[in-house]
Design a protein around this motif. Structure first.
Motif, PDB file in Angstrom:
ATOM      1  N   GLU A  56     -89.739 -10.810 -30.217  1.00  0.00           N
ATOM      2  CA  GLU A  56     -89.914 -10.339 -31.583  1.00  0.00           C
ATOM      3  C   GLU A  56     -89.631  -8.842 -31.664  1.00  0.00           C
ATOM      4  OE1 GLU A  56     -90.169 -12.094 -34.076  1.00  0.00           O
ATOM      5  OE2 GLU A  56     -91.504 -13.814 -33.812  1.00  0.00           O
ATOM      6  N   LEU A  57     -89.130  -8.409 -32.795  1.00  0.00           N
ATOM      7  CA  LEU A  57     -88.968  -6.989 -33.042  1.00  0.00           C
ATOM      8  C   LEU A  57     -90.332  -6.315 -33.131  1.00  0.00           C
ATOM      9  CD1 LEU A  57     -86.261  -7.096 -35.851  1.00  0.00           C
ATOM     10  CD2 LEU A  57     -85.903  -6.804 -33.393  1.00  0.00           C
ATOM     11  N   ALA A  58     -90.380  -5.036 -32.762  1.00  0.00           N
ATOM     12  CA  ALA A  58     -91.629  -4.291 -32.887  1.00  0.00           C
ATOM     13  C   ALA A  58     -92.120  -4.285 -34.332  1.00  0.00           C
ATOM     14  CB  ALA A  58     -91.434  -2.861 -32.379  1.00  0.00           C
ATOM     15  N   ASP A  59     -91.189  -4.176 -35.283  1.00  0.00           N
ATOM     16  CA  ASP A  59     -91.600  -4.214 -36.698  1.00  0.00           C
ATOM     17  C   ASP A  59     -92.359  -5.490 -37.016  1.00  0.00           C
ATOM     18  OD1 ASP A  59     -90.541  -1.779 -37.300  1.00  0.00           O
ATOM     19  OD2 ASP A  59     -88.920  -2.512 -38.577  1.00  0.00           O
ATOM     20  N   VAL A  60     -91.876  -6.606 -36.511  1.00  0.00           N
ATOM     21  CA  VAL A  60     -92.501  -7.889 -36.817  1.00  0.00           C
ATOM     22  C   VAL A  60     -93.857  -8.003 -36.140  1.00  0.00           C
ATOM     23  CG1 VAL A  60     -92.230 -10.404 -36.624  1.00  0.00           C
ATOM     24  CG2 VAL A  60     -90.245  -8.971 -37.149  1.00  0.00           C
ATOM     25  N   LEU A  61     -93.984  -7.415 -34.963  1.00  0.00           N
ATOM     26  CA  LEU A  61     -95.259  -7.447 -34.248  1.00  0.00           C
ATOM     27  C   LEU A  61     -96.300  -6.508 -34.856  1.00  0.00           C
ATOM     28  CD1 LEU A  61     -93.889  -7.460 -30.591  1.00  0.00           C
ATOM     29  CD2 LEU A  61     -94.988  -9.373 -31.756  1.00  0.00           C
ATOM     30  N   LEU A  62     -95.844  -5.374 -35.370  1.00  0.00           N
ATOM     31  CA  LEU A  62     -96.778  -4.335 -35.790  1.00  0.00           C
ATOM     32  C   LEU A  62     -97.019  -4.267 -37.290  1.00  0.00           C
ATOM     33  CD1 LEU A  62     -95.564  -1.500 -33.381  1.00  0.00           C
ATOM     34  CD2 LEU A  62     -97.588  -2.955 -33.144  1.00  0.00           C
ATOM     35  N   LEU A  63     -96.093  -4.744 -38.068  1.00  0.00           N
ATOM     36  CA  LEU A  63     -96.267  -4.724 -39.519  1.00  0.00           C
ATOM     37  C   LEU A  63     -96.859  -6.047 -39.997  1.00  0.00           C
ATOM     38  CD1 LEU A  63     -92.845  -3.179 -40.600  1.00  0.00           C
ATOM     39  CD2 LEU A  63     -95.091  -2.099 -40.850  1.00  0.00           C
ATOM     40  N   PRO A  64     -97.841  -6.020 -40.898  1.00  0.00           N
ATOM     41  CA  PRO A  64     -98.333  -7.279 -41.464  1.00  0.00           C
ATOM     42  C   PRO A  64     -97.182  -8.050 -42.098  1.00  0.00           C
ATOM     43  CG  PRO A  64     -99.788  -5.465 -42.046  1.00  0.00           C
ATOM     44  CD  PRO A  64     -98.574  -4.846 -41.425  1.00  0.00           C
ATOM     45  N   GLN A  65     -97.092  -9.331 -41.792  1.00  0.00           N
ATOM     46  CA  GLN A  65     -96.009 -10.150 -42.319  1.00  0.00           C
ATOM     47  C   GLN A  65     -96.416 -10.917 -43.570  1.00  0.00           C
ATOM     48  OE1 GLN A  65     -92.629 -10.186 -40.885  1.00  0.00           O
ATOM     49  NE2 GLN A  65     -93.669  -8.276 -40.289  1.00  0.00           N
ATOM     50  N   ARG A  66     -97.651 -10.866 -43.941  1.00  0.00           N
ATOM     51  CA  ARG A  66     -98.096 -11.419 -45.223  1.00  0.00           C
ATOM     52  C   ARG A  66     -97.995 -10.335 -46.294  1.00  0.00           C
ATOM     53  NH1 ARG A  66    -100.975 -16.154 -45.264  1.00  0.00           N
ATOM     54  NH2 ARG A  66    -102.240 -15.447 -47.026  1.00  0.00           N
ATOM     55  N   LEU A  67     -97.817 -10.742 -47.537  1.00  0.00           N
ATOM     56  CA  LEU A  67     -97.547  -9.787 -48.605  1.00  0.00           C
ATOM     57  C   LEU A  67     -98.788  -9.336 -49.362  1.00  0.00           C
ATOM     58  CD1 LEU A  67     -94.242 -11.201 -50.180  1.00  0.00           C
ATOM     59  CD2 LEU A  67     -94.553  -9.588 -48.279  1.00  0.00           C
ATOM     60  N   PRO A 440     -85.151  -1.526 -38.105  1.00  0.00           N
ATOM     61  CA  PRO A 440     -85.732  -2.416 -37.094  1.00  0.00           C
ATOM     62  C   PRO A 440     -84.834  -2.509 -35.869  1.00  0.00           C
ATOM     63  CG  PRO A 440     -84.668  -3.714 -38.793  1.00  0.00           C
ATOM     64  CD  PRO A 440     -84.565  -2.281 -39.235  1.00  0.00           C
ATOM     65  N   GLY A 441     -85.433  -2.575 -34.690  1.00  0.00           N
ATOM     66  CA  GLY A 441     -84.675  -2.870 -33.490  1.00  0.00           C
ATOM     67  C   GLY A 441     -84.315  -1.709 -32.595  1.00  0.00           C
ATOM     68  N   LYS A 442     -84.756  -0.499 -32.889  1.00  0.00           N
ATOM     69  CA  LYS A 442     -84.406   0.631 -32.021  1.00  0.00           C
ATOM     70  C   LYS A 442     -84.930   0.420 -30.603  1.00  0.00           C
ATOM     71  CE  LYS A 442     -84.677   5.667 -31.587  1.00  0.00           C
ATOM     72  NZ  LYS A 442     -85.170   6.924 -32.190  1.00  0.00           N
ATOM     73  N   GLU A 443     -86.095  -0.206 -30.522  1.00  0.00           N
ATOM     74  CA  GLU A 443     -86.715  -0.378 -29.207  1.00  0.00           C
ATOM     75  C   GLU A 443     -85.955  -1.346 -28.306  1.00  0.00           C
ATOM     76  OE1 GLU A 443     -88.054  -3.899 -31.416  1.00  0.00           O
ATOM     77  OE2 GLU A 443     -87.775  -1.784 -31.930  1.00  0.00           O
ATOM     78  N   ILE A 444     -85.044  -2.112 -28.883  1.00  0.00           N
ATOM     79  CA  ILE A 444     -84.237  -3.019 -28.060  1.00  0.00           C
ATOM     80  C   ILE A 444     -82.776  -2.583 -28.026  1.00  0.00           C
ATOM     81  CG2 ILE A 444     -85.776  -4.987 -28.316  1.00  0.00           C
ATOM     82  CD1 ILE A 444     -83.863  -6.091 -30.449  1.00  0.00           C
ATOM     83  N   GLY A 445     -82.495  -1.361 -28.467  1.00  0.00           N
ATOM     84  CA  GLY A 445     -81.152  -0.822 -28.319  1.00  0.00           C
ATOM     85  C   GLY A 445     -80.194  -1.185 -29.430  1.00  0.00           C
ATOM     86  N   ALA A 446     -80.651  -1.107 -30.671  1.00  0.00           N
ATOM     87  CA  ALA A 446     -79.756  -1.386 -31.799  1.00  0.00           C
ATOM     88  C   ALA A 446     -78.564  -0.439 -31.778  1.00  0.00           C
ATOM     89  CB  ALA A 446     -80.509  -1.250 -33.120  1.00  0.00           C
ATOM     90  N   ALA A 447     -77.400  -0.945 -32.138  1.00  0.00           N
ATOM     91  CA  ALA A 447     -76.169  -0.159 -32.076  1.00  0.00           C
ATOM     92  C   ALA A 447     -76.246   1.041 -33.012  1.00  0.00           C
ATOM     93  CB  ALA A 447     -74.969  -1.035 -32.429  1.00  0.00           C
ATOM     94  N   LYS A 448     -75.714   2.163 -32.545  1.00  0.00           N
ATOM     95  CA  LYS A 448     -75.700   3.377 -33.336  1.00  0.00           C
ATOM     96  C   LYS A 448     -74.929   3.166 -34.637  1.00  0.00           C
ATOM     97  CE  LYS A 448     -74.470   8.285 -33.044  1.00  0.00           C
ATOM     98  NZ  LYS A 448     -73.869   9.339 -32.192  1.00  0.00           N
ATOM     99  N   GLY A 449     -75.514   3.626 -35.736  1.00  0.00           N
ATOM    100  CA  GLY A 449     -74.859   3.511 -37.036  1.00  0.00           C
ATOM    101  C   GLY A 449     -74.943   2.145 -37.679  1.00  0.00           C
ATOM    102  N   SER A 450     -75.726   1.221 -37.071  1.00  0.00           N
ATOM    103  CA  SER A 450     -75.769  -0.154 -37.591  1.00  0.00           C
ATOM    104  C   SER A 450     -77.056  -0.493 -38.312  1.00  0.00           C
ATOM    105  CB  SER A 450     -75.579  -1.141 -36.436  1.00  0.00           C
ATOM    106  OG  SER A 450     -76.730  -1.169 -35.596  1.00  0.00           O
ATOM    107  N   THR A 451     -77.998   0.450 -38.427  1.00  0.00           N
ATOM    108  CA  THR A 451     -79.272   0.106 -39.046  1.00  0.00           C
ATOM    109  C   THR A 451     -79.100  -0.183 -40.527  1.00  0.00           C
ATOM    110  OG1 THR A 451     -79.916   2.341 -39.725  1.00  0.00           O
ATOM    111  CG2 THR A 451     -80.395   1.706 -37.448  1.00  0.00           C
ATOM    112  N   LEU A 452     -80.103  -0.831 -41.088  1.00  0.00           N
ATOM    113  CA  LEU A 452     -80.086  -1.089 -42.529  1.00  0.00           C
ATOM    114  C   LEU A 452     -79.977   0.218 -43.297  1.00  0.00           C
ATOM    115  CD1 LEU A 452     -82.920  -3.779 -42.682  1.00  0.00           C
ATOM    116  CD2 LEU A 452     -80.449  -4.175 -42.719  1.00  0.00           C
TER     117      LEU A 452
END
Length: 473
Positions: A56-67, A440-452
């Motif tokens: 899982e992405l760190a965002d998904v683990l650390l951010l509440p996923q309920r609204l 999301p995904g920096k901790e797993i090596g997201a490609a440079k310039g590809s973030t949302l």
């Protein structure tokens, strides 16, 4: 993300600090999270990282996923003034019932016809990972009888949830070897009892080309029944209920039934022994619609439209959170644009089907020439939580506010994240509906310039459609 690139949400970066958006929310540093993240960060040679496929992405683990918490934080900005609500509902009814209007089709018929010809003449891979036989495609095209297309103009109704297809076949066409799930014939799913207009039929009559409120394509003829004025009147003039429980069982009144999605609209007939009584259309032997009254549990539906507030948004959104990604609603699932369309339907707020059409349906703020920092600042200044869409080519997201650190958060159905690599392109699959930051995904090596945040190009506010009526900023 039908109609866009197949990369889904290719995103990257997040911090791993404890996140909390409202006073009193517990920090989410569970022991399992803390022990998992170092493993995700382990690197091997060069810049390649061995990421477990199901990590899982760190965002998904650390951010509440309920609204619930996000909606509560935004509660004061959620109510939509009555003049705007009325305008949005009028727009919704106009678009939803357009196939029964008798007016010209909003879709470019010549372009649609040309598209079918181009697809049938293309080179594709099939479900067996081999080239599709050109003779099969020629036969398929001949069955479309395009020399007389369109040949009909008949109001109809969807008598079972079913998928539209780009050509009259259930077999897939893939652009590349191993390109699953991106079947280029996969079009949106029709909801139970949606208004339709039949425009054409195959030479054997087994497939019909139909116009729906938001798309057009081929569908199995067994999913369609013709309607008369009496049937249309039940939907057009009567009080409606909307399903608020996803995949709610709906009886067909003949001993069978269907699993229907959030956003399905059915005429209200009354209340009996604590249950709703609703009208459901099915087909008789002549493929004409007949109406039967069936019962629904009270918790499965609400009067349409539902109020837009801090209670109802989580009621719907929490059911969609974590839902698996489905290209073009494959397997009855959702992609990014289907997620937002279904979320807003119960509120009587119309969104078209594709990500680009959704952002173009409202006034936009161009973000394409801004730096990531400028984009973030502009979103915080202009965005309204739960009313603001963010767009990057091929993907659309719902802005839901900021975390305690002031980072914007989005609710979206994401396919994958592109990873930095010295070798062939690599991706990490998200494959579901998530709450994330815009990095999301920096901790797993997201490609440079590809973030949302890097790739987002436009911001749109749904209630901006009401600007003339409400003098919105």
């Amino acid at each position: 993300m039908k109609g866009g690139k197949r990369t889904g949400s290719q995103a990257g970066e997040t911090a791993i600090s404890p996140l909390s958006r409202c006073t009193g929310r517990r920090a989410l540093y569970a022991a399992g999270v803390l022990t998992l993240l170092p493993a995700l960060l382990a690197a091997c040679t060069h810049r390649e990282r061995k990421i477990p496929p199901d990590a899982e992405l760190a965002d998904v683990l650390l951010l509440p996923q309920r609204l619930d918490g996000y909606a509560a934080d935004a509660a004061d900005s959620l109510p939509i003034p009555p003049p705007c609500r009325a305008q949005l509902l009028e727009e919704f009814r106009r678009e939803y019932f357009r196939p029964w209007s008798g007016g010209p089709s909003p879709f470019d018929i010549a372009q649609t016809k040309g598209g079918m010809i181009a697809v049938a003449r293309g080179k594709w891979y099939g479900q067996n990972r081999r080239r599709v036989d050109s003779a099969f495609l020629r036969t398929l095209l001949e069955s479309c009888a395009l020399e007389s297309f369109p040949s009909r103009n008949d109001p109809a109704i969807a008598v079972l949830p079913s998928h539209l297809r780009g050509l009259p076949t259930t077999l897939p066409l893939f652009e590349k070897f191993g390109d699953f799930p991106f079947d280029q014939l996969e079009y949106p799913q029709m909801k139970l009892n949606e208004p339709l207009r039949v425009l054409h039929a195959t030479t054997d009559g087994l497939w019909l080309f139909v116009e729906t409120p938001y798309s057009c394509g081929w569908v199995d003829a067994r999913a369609v029944a013709l309607v008369d004025r009496g049937v249309m009147k039940r939907w057009l003039d009567g009080e409606l209920l909307v399903l608020v429980r996803d995949f709610q069982k709906v009886s067909d009144g003949r001993g069978g039934g269907f699993r229907a999605k959030i956003g399905t609209l059915l005429p209200l007939c009354g209340v009996r022994e604590g249950d709703w009584e609703v009208a459901v259309a099915s087909a008789d032997d002549s493929r004409s619609a007949v109406i039967r009254e069936v019962r629904l549990p009270r918790e499965g539906a609400l009067p349409f439209p539902v109020s837009f507030d801090a209670r109802t948004i989580p009621l719907l959104g929490n059911q969609l959170a974590g839902g698996a990604y489905g290209w073009g609603e494959m397997y009855g699932l959702r992609d990014c644009s289907a997620l937002l369309r279904d979320l807003f339907m119960p509120f009587g707020i119309w969104l078209p089907r594709t990500s680009r059409d959704q952002i173009e349906s409202m006034p936009q703020i161009d973000l394409s020439k801004l730096s990531p920092q400028e984009k973030e600042r502009r979103l915080k200044e202009s965005g309204i939580p739960f009313r603001t869409l963010l767009f990057k080519p091929g993907h659309v997201m719902l802005y839901i506010g900021c975390d305690r650190s002031g980072r914007p958060l989005v609710f979206h159905n994401a396919w994958s994240i592109r990873l930095e690599s010295d070798r062939k392109p690599q991706v990490h699959y998200v494959g579901k509906t998530v709450v994330t930051t815009l990095q999301p995904g920096k901790e797993i090596g997201a490609a440079k310039g590809s973030t949302l945040l890097d790739r987002v190009t436009a911001l749109g506010i749904i209630t901006g459609r009401c600007r003339d009526a409400m003098h919105l900023p």
